[in-house]
Design an enzyme around this catalytic site. Structure first.
Site, PDB file in Angstrom:
ATOM      1  N   CYS A  82       0.852  -1.188   0.000  1.00 54.56           N
ATOM      2  CA  CYS A  82       0.000   0.000   0.000  1.00 54.56           C
ATOM      3  C   CYS A  82       0.883   1.230   0.000  1.00 54.56           C
ATOM      4  O   CYS A  82       2.075   1.158   0.268  1.00 54.56           O
ATOM      5  CB  CYS A  82      -0.861   0.034   1.261  1.00 54.56           C
ATOM      6  SG  CYS A  82      -1.950  -1.391   1.406  1.00 54.56           S
ATOM      7  N   GLY A 113       1.544  -2.245   5.428  1.00 53.78           N
ATOM      8  CA  GLY A 113       2.267  -3.328   6.097  1.00 53.78           C
ATOM      9  C   GLY A 113       1.356  -4.493   6.385  1.00 53.78           C
ATOM     10  O   GLY A 113       0.318  -4.656   5.743  1.00 53.78           O
ATOM     11  N   TYR A 153      11.726  -4.179  -6.812  1.00 56.85           N
ATOM     12  CA  TYR A 153      10.538  -4.164  -7.652  1.00 56.85           C
ATOM     13  C   TYR A 153       9.465  -3.145  -7.280  1.00 56.85           C
ATOM     14  O   TYR A 153       8.908  -2.485  -8.148  1.00 56.85           O
ATOM     15  CB  TYR A 153       9.915  -5.582  -7.656  1.00 56.85           C
ATOM     16  CG  TYR A 153       8.557  -5.681  -8.294  1.00 56.85           C
ATOM     17  CD1 TYR A 153       8.381  -5.399  -9.644  1.00 56.85           C
ATOM     18  CD2 TYR A 153       7.452  -6.064  -7.547  1.00 56.85           C
ATOM     19  CE1 TYR A 153       7.121  -5.482 -10.231  1.00 56.85           C
ATOM     20  CE2 TYR A 153       6.200  -6.157  -8.128  1.00 56.85           C
ATOM     21  CZ  TYR A 153       6.034  -5.860  -9.459  1.00 56.85           C
ATOM     22  OH  TYR A 153       4.804  -5.948 -10.035  1.00 56.85           O
TER      23      TYR A 153
END
Ligand code: SF4
Length: 479
Positions: free
Chosen positions: A24, A127, A266
């Site tokens: 997020c 998280g 990434y």
């Protein structure tokens, strides 16, 4: 299979869960002067869109209340209303979501806003709380009612049910009870708060300029708000901003800094700084390390766009083999589709990735991507390149083999689903139809980081910074 069907289904174009899932993005703004906070949140979240495309939302203070607006969808759709009208405020938070915990449902969208015995609170979380089941069990037995399946709501329950007398003590008690990865921002009455877990898994930056204080997952959101100077929120740090200024305290001792290395490999945007490193530069170093691990032989280095771009540049520079655009990416095909059958998945990849036949025909291609999860999409891409006339295809991955699940906010499939748990690189090459497959070794990855001891590599080596308390997580590790 029709295009109409593709449009109306919800599909991941590059194969379902073919990449580790993003997590997020969070953002928080405090302004000393009244400002159009929702509009600023829109622009900041727009730059963080890559961190989550399932839902978007903001919460901001309007007079005596907190206004919250969120929905499923992208920032440009959900929050566009905030570009049309001045909405004076002095603080707000925002969130873009990818569901690592709980499904893609509106009730799981954030920010989550509540009014409780500790005041009005709005929360945005990046998280994963890895002792969710245990804590939820305890709260259920006390009669708690949950409105969502996301782990973030738990935090608000713990704050509200705390026996501490004030919000600050209840918050710290809660932060010490939850285990896992959290970078969080909150509104509490007229205060803005930001905090990061003691391991520092997820990034969180603090920037200040001309009476504006901004917290963001990545510095790209600070750049768009023209805030040139920033620092990281430290692991275990809690920062409070209000009209009296900025206060900081350490709520928990930093145990072992375990920044998620996948942020650099990434997740994060190439132009962002994350963990004090510029993402593009780090990816180039990983690509160079990959080239320096072998006797490179090929005619052209081709990135899988966009995730392989930076590493391919690094590989090309280090090997002396020219960088070439062998595949283009259709940026208008949408990011989130789910196609159920194999044929439909192949069509989705063909819509997304288009070969530049002239550059590919008759060439020995070194194809660079950042990581390999299931291998299903790579198979289709190799087929696509062969059809375009590639002579040889050598797939190179700028990360090590992913073999273990993540409990710190990243969506990685189960151990059985991870191709590197079932096959050697040679077997993978055969499976996907490539001439060879090689991964960056963990040692080489570490050598391309300036401070490797501060990173988590658990999905590569199974060396978790701590073992999750929840039984379901523990059994996933031991599978
Ligand atoms: S296990 Fe992997 S994905 Fe998860 S935090 Fe560690 S490095 Fe990141």
């Amino acid at each position: 299979m029709t295009l109409r069907l593709i449009k109306c289904l919800d599909i991941k174009v590059i194969g379902e869960n073919e990449k580790p899932g993003h997590q997020c993005g969070i953002l928080a703004i405090f302004s000393e002067q009244t400002a159009n906070i929702p509009e600023k949140l829109f622009y900041g979240l727009f730059t963080l869109q890559h961190r989550g495309q399932e839902s978007a939302g903001i919460a901001y203070r309007k007079g005596d209340t907190i206004v919250t607006y969120k929905d499923l969808g992208m920032v440009s759709t959900v929050l566009v209303r905030y570009l049309y009208q001045e909405r004076p405020s002095n603080l707000g938070i925002g969130h873009v979501r990818y569901s690592t915990h709980g499904g893609n449902r509106l009730e799981n969208a954030q920010p989550i806003s509540v009014s409780c015995n500790k005041g009005e609170i709005a929360l945005a979380h990046n998280g994963n709380i890895s002792n969710t089941s245990l804590l939820k069990e305890e709260l259920f037995s006390e009669g708690a009612i949950f409105q969502s399946t996301s782990d973030s709501e738990l935090i608000l329950h713990l704050i509200s049910r705390s026996h501490q007398n004030n919000f600050r003590d209840a918050l710290i008690e809660t932060l010490l009870r939850i285990q896992g990865a959290f970078a969080m921002v909150m509104i509490h009455n007229n205060d803005l708060l930001a905090m990061r877990d003691p391991y520092g898994f997820r990034p969180l930056y603090l920037g200040k300029k001309d009476g504006l204080t901004v917290f963001a997952s990545e510095t790209c959101a600070l750049d768009i708000l023209q805030i040139p100077e920033y620092r990281t929120v430290n692991p275990g740090e809690l920062i409070t901003v209000n009209e009296r200024g900025l206060g900081t305290e350490i709520f928990a001792e930093n145990k072992k800094t375990s920044q998620c290395v996948f942020e650099l490999i990434y997740f994060s945007k190439p132009d962002s700084q994350v963990f004090n490193q510029t993402v593009h530069i780090m990816r180039k170093k990983m690509g160079a390390a990959l080239a320096n691990s072998e006797d490179c032989s090929g005619d052209i280095v081709v990135p899988l766009p966009d995730s392989g771009n930076s590493a391919a540049l690094g590989y090309a520079e280090a090997s002396g083999i020219p960088f070439e655009l062998g595949l283009t990416r259709n940026h208008y095909s949408g990011r989130s589709f789910i196609l159920p059958s194999k044929a439909e998945r192949e069509l989705a990849v063909r819509i997304k990735l288009l070969p530049v036949k002239e550059t590919i025909r008759g060439k020995r291609i070194i194809l660079i991507d950042d990581s390999l999860v299931r291998g299903t999409t790579s198979r289709i891409i190799v087929k696509l390149l062969r059809e375009a006339g590639a002579k040889e295809i050598h797939l190179r991955l700028s990360s090590p083999e992913i073999k273990y699940p993540c409990f710190f906010g990243i969506d990685i499939p189960t151990k059985e689903e991870l191709i590197s748990n079932r096959m050697t690189p040679a077997e993978i090459a055969e499976y996907i139809g490539a001439d060879s497959v090689r991964f960056l070794s963990i040692e080489k990855l570490k050598s391309s980081l300036p401070d490797f001891e501060n990173y988590c590599f658990a999905c590569f080596n199974g060396d978790y910074p701590f073992k999750p308390l929840d039984q379901d997580y523990r059994s996933r590790i031991n599978q």
